[in-house]
Design a protein around this motif. Structure first.
Motif, PDB file in Angstrom:
ATOM      1  N   VAL A 155     -15.246  12.163   8.944  1.00  0.00           N
ATOM      2  CA  VAL A 155     -14.176  12.994   8.391  1.00  0.00           C
ATOM      3  C   VAL A 155     -13.102  12.065   7.834  1.00  0.00           C
ATOM      4  O   VAL A 155     -12.960  10.924   8.281  1.00  0.00           O
ATOM      5  N   SER A 156     -12.348  12.539   6.846  1.00  0.00           N
ATOM      6  CA  SER A 156     -11.341  11.682   6.224  1.00  0.00           C
ATOM      7  C   SER A 156     -10.084  12.479   5.904  1.00  0.00           C
ATOM      8  O   SER A 156     -10.112  13.714   5.826  1.00  0.00           O
ATOM      9  N   ARG A 157      -9.006  11.759   5.700  1.00  0.00           N
ATOM     10  CA  ARG A 157      -7.727  12.380   5.391  1.00  0.00           C
ATOM     11  C   ARG A 157      -6.900  11.410   4.545  1.00  0.00           C
ATOM     12  O   ARG A 157      -6.830  10.218   4.863  1.00  0.00           O
ATOM     13  N   GLU A 158      -6.279  11.905   3.488  1.00  0.00           N
ATOM     14  CA  GLU A 158      -5.387  11.060   2.690  1.00  0.00           C
ATOM     15  C   GLU A 158      -4.075  10.846   3.450  1.00  0.00           C
ATOM     16  O   GLU A 158      -3.547  11.774   4.065  1.00  0.00           O
ATOM     17  N   TYR A 159      -3.591   9.613   3.395  1.00  0.00           N
ATOM     18  CA  TYR A 159      -2.392   9.260   4.159  1.00  0.00           C
ATOM     19  C   TYR A 159      -1.454   8.433   3.291  1.00  0.00           C
ATOM     20  O   TYR A 159      -1.869   7.447   2.682  1.00  0.00           O
ATOM     21  N   GLN A 160      -0.185   8.849   3.207  1.00  0.00           N
ATOM     22  CA  GLN A 160       0.813   8.139   2.416  1.00  0.00           C
ATOM     23  C   GLN A 160       1.635   7.229   3.316  1.00  0.00           C
ATOM     24  O   GLN A 160       2.184   7.682   4.322  1.00  0.00           O
ATOM     25  N   ASP A 161       1.704   5.960   2.940  1.00  0.00           N
ATOM     26  CA  ASP A 161       2.445   4.989   3.734  1.00  0.00           C
ATOM     27  C   ASP A 161       3.842   4.787   3.147  1.00  0.00           C
ATOM     28  O   ASP A 161       4.083   5.059   1.974  1.00  0.00           O
ATOM     29  N   ASP A 162       4.760   4.305   3.975  1.00  0.00           N
ATOM     30  CA  ASP A 162       6.121   4.016   3.538  1.00  0.00           C
ATOM     31  C   ASP A 162       6.631   2.822   4.344  1.00  0.00           C
ATOM     32  O   ASP A 162       6.966   2.956   5.527  1.00  0.00           O
ATOM     33  N   PRO A 163       6.705   1.640   3.731  1.00  0.00           N
ATOM     34  CA  PRO A 163       7.135   0.430   4.463  1.00  0.00           C
ATOM     35  C   PRO A 163       8.569   0.503   4.953  1.00  0.00           C
ATOM     36  O   PRO A 163       8.963  -0.264   5.844  1.00  0.00           O
ATOM     37  N   VAL A 197       0.841  -1.203   0.000  1.00  0.00           N
ATOM     38  CA  VAL A 197       0.000   0.000   0.000  1.00  0.00           C
ATOM     39  C   VAL A 197       0.873   1.250   0.000  1.00  0.00           C
ATOM     40  O   VAL A 197       1.787   1.386   0.824  1.00  0.00           O
ATOM     41  N   ALA A 198       0.600   2.174  -0.914  1.00  0.00           N
ATOM     42  CA  ALA A 198       1.349   3.431  -0.994  1.00  0.00           C
ATOM     43  C   ALA A 198       0.558   4.587  -0.400  1.00  0.00           C
ATOM     44  O   ALA A 198       1.096   5.456   0.286  1.00  0.00           O
ATOM     45  N   GLU A 199      -0.725   4.588  -0.651  1.00  0.00           N
ATOM     46  CA  GLU A 199      -1.576   5.699  -0.202  1.00  0.00           C
ATOM     47  C   GLU A 199      -2.982   5.181   0.055  1.00  0.00           C
ATOM     48  O   GLU A 199      -3.505   4.357  -0.701  1.00  0.00           O
ATOM     49  N   TYR A 200      -3.588   5.663   1.125  1.00  0.00           N
ATOM     50  CA  TYR A 200      -4.966   5.286   1.408  1.00  0.00           C
ATOM     51  C   TYR A 200      -5.707   6.450   2.068  1.00  0.00           C
ATOM     52  O   TYR A 200      -5.091   7.418   2.536  1.00  0.00           O
ATOM     53  N   ASP A 201      -6.997   6.331   2.061  1.00  0.00           N
ATOM     54  CA  ASP A 201      -7.866   7.341   2.658  1.00  0.00           C
ATOM     55  C   ASP A 201      -8.249   6.851   4.046  1.00  0.00           C
ATOM     56  O   ASP A 201      -8.858   5.784   4.192  1.00  0.00           O
ATOM     57  N   LEU A 202      -7.865   7.596   5.063  1.00  0.00           N
ATOM     58  CA  LEU A 202      -8.189   7.238   6.443  1.00  0.00           C
ATOM     59  C   LEU A 202      -9.522   7.895   6.805  1.00  0.00           C
ATOM     60  O   LEU A 202      -9.627   9.118   6.837  1.00  0.00           O
ATOM     61  N   VAL A 203     -10.535   7.072   7.055  1.00  0.00           N
ATOM     62  CA  VAL A 203     -11.882   7.572   7.328  1.00  0.00           C
ATOM     63  C   VAL A 203     -12.211   7.369   8.803  1.00  0.00           C
ATOM     64  O   VAL A 203     -12.119   6.248   9.323  1.00  0.00           O
TER      65      VAL A 203
END
Length: 201
Positions: free
Chosen positions: A135-143, A108-114
Motif C-alpha cells: 500500500v502507498s500514500r503520497e506525503y508532503q515534507d516540510d524542512p 525533498v518536497a513530496e514523496y510516495d511512502l510505500v
C-alpha cells in the motif's frame, strides 16, 4: 393512477435488486461482515516481533469482522493451535520512499511512502498460501516543520498498517476457497486394479 404507482414501485424494486447483484458480483463485503465460515473464528498472528505495529493493527481490526486475534511468538505455536486456528505469519515490514518532487533548494518536497509486507496464511488442514501486500500514500515534507512532520509521518505509517490489516482480513475469504481447491488437487486418486484376463490355451 394505481397502475403508474405500481409500475414505479416495480421499477424501484428492480433497480435496487440490480444494484445488490452488481455489488455482490464485485466481491464487495459490508464492514463488519464475517470474513470466514462460522467454524473458523480465531486467528493466530505470528510476527518477528510479538507486538509489531501490523500485528497489533490486525488484532484490533479482527473483531470488526467477527474474528478473534491472538498474537503469539513463533516459538509458542503448537499443533493444537494449527489444527483449530487460521494462522497469519508475518514477515518484517518494509518502508520505501519514492521521490515525487523537490523544492528549488533541492530538498525533498513530496514523496510516495510505500509500505509492503510478506505474509503466509495457513487454514486448518490446508496448504499454506504465500502473499505480498503493498500500500502507498503520497506525503508532503516540510524542512521548516521537522517536529510536526515527524508526528504526521508516524500517523501516516499507522494508517498504512490499519489499511493493510483490513486488506489482509478481507482477503481471507477468497484465500480460504483457494486453499480448498489447492488441497483437493493434491489428493491422490486411488489407483484402480487392472483387469487381468486369463489366457485360454
Amino acid at each position: 393512477m394505481r397502475v403508474n404507482k405500481r409500475l414505479s414501485t416495480w421499477i424501484k424494486l428492480i433497480t435496487f435488486s440490480s444494484c445488490i447483484a452488481i455489488v455482490a458480483g464485485c466481491g464487495f463485503t459490508l464492514r463488519g461482515s464475517q470474513a470466514l465460515p462460522e467454524n473458523l473464528t480465531q486467528v493466530g498472528i505470528i510476527a518477528p516481533f510479538q507486538y509489531s505495529g501490523l500485528s497489533r493493527a490486525l488484532q484490533k481490526r479482527l473483531p470488526v469482522y467477527q474474528l478473534t486475534g491472538v498474537i503469539t511468538p513463533s516459538a509458542s505455536v503448537d499443533s493444537a493451535m494449527l489444527g483449530k486456528t487460521v494462522v497469519i505469519q508475518l514477515q518484517p515490514e518494509q518502508f520505501e520512499r519514492r521521490l515525487l518532487s523537490v523544492f528549488s533548494s533541492g530538498q525533498v518536497a513530496e514523496y510516495d511512502l510505500v509500505y509492503s509486507v510478506k505474509y503466509t496464511v495457513t487454514f486448518p488442514n490446508k496448504l499454506p498460501i504465500d502473499n505480498t501486500l503493498t500500500v502507498s500514500r503520497e506525503y508532503q515534507d516540510d524542512p521548516d516543520q521537522i517536529l510536526a512532520k515527524s508526528r504526521e509521518l508516524n500517523l501516516v505509517l499507522s494508517e498504512l498498517r490499519v489499511e493493510s490489516a483490513d486488506r489482509i482480513i478481507r482477503l481471507l475469504s477468497s484465500q480460504y476457497n483457494r486453499s480448498i481447491v489447492s488441497t483437493n488437487k493434491q489428493v491422490v486418486k486411488k489407483p484402480t486394479t487392472p483387469l487381468i484376463r486369463k489366457r485360454e490355451d
